[in-house]
Design a protein around this motif. Structure first.
Motif, PDB file in Angstrom:
ATOM      1  N   GLU A  85       0.835  -1.202   0.000  1.00 47.24           N
ATOM      2  CA  GLU A  85       0.000   0.000   0.000  1.00 47.24           C
ATOM      3  C   GLU A  85       0.871   1.254   0.000  1.00 47.24           C
ATOM      4  O   GLU A  85       0.569   2.240  -0.678  1.00 47.24           O
ATOM      5  CB  GLU A  85      -0.911  -0.009   1.228  1.00 47.24           C
ATOM      6  CG  GLU A  85      -1.790   1.222   1.397  1.00 47.24           C
ATOM      7  CD  GLU A  85      -2.779   1.445   0.256  1.00 47.24           C
ATOM      8  OE1 GLU A  85      -3.220   2.599   0.075  1.00 47.24           O
ATOM      9  OE2 GLU A  85      -3.101   0.464  -0.458  1.00 47.24           O
ATOM     10  N   LEU A  86       1.983   1.200   0.723  1.00 44.73           N
ATOM     11  CA  LEU A  86       2.894   2.343   0.782  1.00 44.73           C
ATOM     12  C   LEU A  86       3.495   2.646  -0.594  1.00 44.73           C
ATOM     13  O   LEU A  86       3.683   3.808  -0.964  1.00 44.73           O
ATOM     14  CB  LEU A  86       3.993   2.039   1.803  1.00 44.73           C
ATOM     15  CG  LEU A  86       4.894   3.184   2.292  1.00 44.73           C
ATOM     16  CD1 LEU A  86       4.100   4.427   2.634  1.00 44.73           C
ATOM     17  CD2 LEU A  86       5.705   2.708   3.492  1.00 44.73           C
ATOM     18  N   THR A  87       3.769   1.595  -1.371  1.00 39.69           N
ATOM     19  CA  THR A  87       4.346   1.801  -2.704  1.00 39.69           C
ATOM     20  C   THR A  87       3.345   2.439  -3.673  1.00 39.69           C
ATOM     21  O   THR A  87       3.742   2.903  -4.744  1.00 39.69           O
ATOM     22  CB  THR A  87       4.835   0.474  -3.310  1.00 39.69           C
ATOM     23  OG1 THR A  87       3.734  -0.427  -3.462  1.00 39.69           O
ATOM     24  CG2 THR A  87       5.907  -0.165  -2.442  1.00 39.69           C
ATOM     25  N   ASN A  88       2.073   2.460  -3.301  1.00 43.46           N
ATOM     26  CA  ASN A  88       1.078   3.156  -4.130  1.00 43.46           C
ATOM     27  C   ASN A  88       1.149   4.665  -3.945  1.00 43.46           C
ATOM     28  O   ASN A  88       0.566   5.419  -4.731  1.00 43.46           O
ATOM     29  CB  ASN A  88      -0.342   2.678  -3.784  1.00 43.46           C
ATOM     30  CG  ASN A  88      -0.589   1.243  -4.203  1.00 43.46           C
ATOM     31  OD1 ASN A  88      -0.002   0.767  -5.167  1.00 43.46           O
ATOM     32  ND2 ASN A  88      -1.436   0.543  -3.463  1.00 43.46           N
ATOM     33  N   HIS A  89       1.866   5.108  -2.902  1.00 43.60           N
ATOM     34  CA  HIS A  89       1.906   6.538  -2.582  1.00 43.60           C
ATOM     35  C   HIS A  89       3.308   7.135  -2.657  1.00 43.60           C
ATOM     36  O   HIS A  89       3.457   8.353  -2.553  1.00 43.60           O
ATOM     37  CB  HIS A  89       1.330   6.774  -1.178  1.00 43.60           C
ATOM     38  CG  HIS A  89      -0.073   6.290  -1.009  1.00 43.60           C
ATOM     39  ND1 HIS A  89      -1.162   6.969  -1.520  1.00 43.60           N
ATOM     40  CD2 HIS A  89      -0.575   5.177  -0.407  1.00 43.60           C
ATOM     41  CE1 HIS A  89      -2.273   6.301  -1.225  1.00 43.60           C
ATOM     42  NE2 HIS A  89      -1.946   5.215  -0.556  1.00 43.60           N
ATOM     43  N   THR A  90       4.333   6.289  -2.800  1.00 42.49           N
ATOM     44  CA  THR A  90       5.692   6.799  -2.951  1.00 42.49           C
ATOM     45  C   THR A  90       6.488   5.855  -3.834  1.00 42.49           C
ATOM     46  O   THR A  90       6.244   4.640  -3.829  1.00 42.49           O
ATOM     47  CB  THR A  90       6.403   6.941  -1.581  1.00 42.49           C
ATOM     48  OG1 THR A  90       7.747   7.414  -1.798  1.00 42.49           O
ATOM     49  CG2 THR A  90       6.465   5.613  -0.846  1.00 42.49           C
ATOM     50  N   LYS A  91       7.426   6.398  -4.579  1.00 38.95           N
ATOM     51  CA  LYS A  91       8.286   5.580  -5.424  1.00 38.95           C
ATOM     52  C   LYS A  91       9.659   5.375  -4.787  1.00 38.95           C
ATOM     53  O   LYS A  91      10.515   4.704  -5.361  1.00 38.95           O
ATOM     54  CB  LYS A  91       8.455   6.227  -6.812  1.00 38.95           C
ATOM     55  CG  LYS A  91       7.138   6.362  -7.573  1.00 38.95           C
ATOM     56  CD  LYS A  91       6.394   5.051  -7.691  1.00 38.95           C
ATOM     57  CE  LYS A  91       5.049   5.209  -8.383  1.00 38.95           C
ATOM     58  NZ  LYS A  91       4.240   3.969  -8.316  1.00 38.95           N
ATOM     59  N   ASN A  92       9.865   5.966  -3.615  1.00 41.78           N
ATOM     60  CA  ASN A  92      11.117   5.761  -2.893  1.00 41.78           C
ATOM     61  C   ASN A  92      10.964   4.479  -2.068  1.00 41.78           C
ATOM     62  O   ASN A  92      10.696   4.508  -0.862  1.00 41.78           O
ATOM     63  CB  ASN A  92      11.430   6.954  -1.987  1.00 41.78           C
ATOM     64  CG  ASN A  92      12.852   6.889  -1.427  1.00 41.78           C
ATOM     65  OD1 ASN A  92      13.454   5.813  -1.369  1.00 41.78           O
ATOM     66  ND2 ASN A  92      13.386   8.027  -1.014  1.00 41.78           N
ATOM     67  N   TYR A  93      11.109   3.333  -2.740  1.00 42.81           N
ATOM     68  CA  TYR A  93      10.811   2.050  -2.126  1.00 42.81           C
ATOM     69  C   TYR A  93      11.751   1.724  -0.968  1.00 42.81           C
ATOM     70  O   TYR A  93      11.329   1.135   0.031  1.00 42.81           O
ATOM     71  CB  TYR A  93      10.870   0.939  -3.177  1.00 42.81           C
ATOM     72  CG  TYR A  93      10.000   1.210  -4.373  1.00 42.81           C
ATOM     73  CD1 TYR A  93       8.657   1.596  -4.212  1.00 42.81           C
ATOM     74  CD2 TYR A  93      10.501   1.116  -5.677  1.00 42.81           C
ATOM     75  CE1 TYR A  93       7.843   1.841  -5.318  1.00 42.81           C
ATOM     76  CE2 TYR A  93       9.696   1.356  -6.781  1.00 42.81           C
ATOM     77  CZ  TYR A  93       8.378   1.718  -6.598  1.00 42.81           C
ATOM     78  OH  TYR A  93       7.577   1.975  -7.680  1.00 42.81           O
TER      79      TYR A  93
END
Length: 485
Positions: free
Chosen positions: A338-346
């Motif tokens: 879910e976090l990767t849906n809001h940031t691309k700094n994985y």
């Protein structure tokens, strides 16, 4: 303790039998409740007790759960299933027999890959079959009585049986850890060994290095944690090696594990071939599993830990360590997704979960499901740091704790309220740098004469005058430029 040179003369051979209680609301052959913790003997009916004239009926969801774990382990799903009566006397087995699968287990073969200190290993499975649980005998201290609670009788189980392909206690521990992770991902069992919903028996033997014939095996029971399974195997392997080294005979028996002492003791000798007098259950028709049914179950399955591990390392470029931690539980993996849906700094997303978030959860003794902030709010913190608006130190030490106290607010709102936003205005920062240089002419001279370590002192003065709000990157660039003139 045996000398390592003596241990190295032998190969340890382990096979595991893992029982997983399935998370159905009713029992496997009747509608009795399976809720944990009910008053003893309040969840047992006439079918569980095998009263005359009663007829069992298979729980469809239990079958689907068994298919799920079979597919997850790469097993062949049996199309035709027959249930059998396994006859033996036990005080908490009310029917005098257990309904199980003998000749036609629902899952055949398969394997589970595990990670050990020696690299990846493959544990070969023999079968996975469906059966019902027995009741529970309770031995009260300082009394000669045994109490019997039949609430558990008839609760659906899958028994996962490995081949004797495990060669160390570490490998056994890794296998159990992976099985527990799988059943939790599939949401078919809660995996709580302390409550008995995941149980394990270990068959242990030793043989000289290079031998092709297995030694006599012993079965170890009553291990209520994965760590205790490892301890029991280590103890039993050492005991068996000691017997062989002393020229004594190994007795094939069932042994009990004592978690306090870390030792085992004999319970009963095992027959070479147990005579359970299996015969087909006459009250249950053969169960046919169609291709359509299997495919519908396959379509309902979530991504498995191994699949997510591959995705996190290949698609998101995370190190193996990060991917291992993030896929430890399904909920943790889903939060990261879910976090990767809001940031691309994985990598930053991984660092925040593995760092501040896990520290908070450990401190509170909670799981990620109870974490009060949404993934979008954590992404907001990452964005502020990436944009240079908030330093990482301020974000982790001030912004994050403040957000936990104000869970309805965004990272930007809290940063503004707490006066944490950094000043990136070059003109304002240059003005502060000019003041610092003017106030410290001796230090400037020393810096220009080679004392480059003074740069940190200058930065400290700039941050102090700016009350910590100067963007460190901008300030460092401007300071280097000013001091080089």
């Amino acid at each position: 303790m045996l000398d390592q040179s003596v241990r190295d003369k032998y190969t340890v051979v382990v096979g595991l039998e893992v029982h997983a209680q399935l998370l159905t609301k009713s029992k496997i052959y009747t509608s009795d409740s399976t809720a944990f913790g009910a008053t003893p003997n309040t969840q047992v009916g006439v079918i569980s007790l095998a009263h005359p004239g009663t007829l069992p009926k298979i729980n469809k969801q239990a079958v689907e759960y068994a298919i799920k774990i079979g597919l997850a382990c790469g097993c062949e799903i049996s199309r035709e299933n027959i249930f059998d009566r396994k006859n033996y006397f036990y005080p908490d087995l009310p029917k005098g027999y257990q309904l199980t699968q003998d000749k036609t287990p629902i899952c055949l073969g398969g394997n589970v890959k595990v990670k050990t200190s020696e690299g990846e290993k493959t544990v070969i499975l023999n079968r996975i079959h469906i059966e019902e649980d027995a009741g529970k005998s309770i031995h009260v201290a300082d009394t000669t009585d045994t109490l019997v609670d039949l609430n558990r009788a008839g609760v659906p189980l899958v028994e996962i049986v490995t081949e004797p392909s495990i060669r160390s206690s570490e490998e056994a521990q890794a296998f159990l850890t992976e099985i527990r992770k799988l059943v939790r991902y599939l949401e078919i069992c809660d995996g709580n060994m302390e409550e008995g919903s995941l149980r394990c028996d270990a068959n242990v033997s030793v043989m000289p290095k290079g031998a092709t014939e297995y030694g006599k095996k012993v079965e170890v029971k009553n291990m209520n944690s994965i760590r205790n399974v490892q301890r029991a195997i280590d103890h039993e392997a050492e005991r068996l090696i000691t017997l062989l080294e002393n020229g004594e005979e190994v007795i094939s028996e069932t042994r009990d594990f004592d978690a306090v002492t870390g030792t085992t003791s004999g319970l009963r000798e095992k027959e070479e071939l147990n005579d359970y007098r299996y015969f087909p259950e006459p009250d249950l028709s053969p169960m046919i599993i169609s291709e359509e049914w299997i495919e519908s179950v396959r379509a309902s399955m979530p991504s498995l830990p191994s699949e997510l591990f591959l995705k996190f390392t290949e698609k998101y470029g995370l190190p193996d360590l990060d991917a291992g931690v993030l896929t430890d539980t399904k909920a943790m993996a889903m939060f990261f997704e879910e976090l990767t849906n809001h940031t691309k700094n994985y990598k930053a997303a991984s660092n925040w979960i593995m760092g501040p978030i896990k520290s908070y959860l450990n401190e509170k003794s909670e799981e990620i499901e109870s974490f009060p902030l949404k993934a979008e709010q954590i992404a907001g913190i990452i964005d502020l740091v990436d944009e240079g608006k908030v330093s990482h130190t301020a974000a982790s030490q001030q912004l994050f704790p403040a957000m936990l106290e104000n869970v309805e607010k965004t990272a930007t709102q809290i940063a503004e309220e707490q006066n944490l936003l950094q000043d990136s205005d070059e003109g304002a920062i240059q003005s502060i740098i000019d003041e610092v240089i003017a106030e410290l002419p001796d230090k400037v001279k020393a810096y220009k004469n080679g004392k480059k370590g003074l740069l940190g002192m200058f930065m400290g003065q700039v941050m102090k005058k700016s009350k910590g709000k100067a963007d460190p990157k901008v300030a460092t660039q401007l300071l280097n430029k000013s001091l080089s003139k």
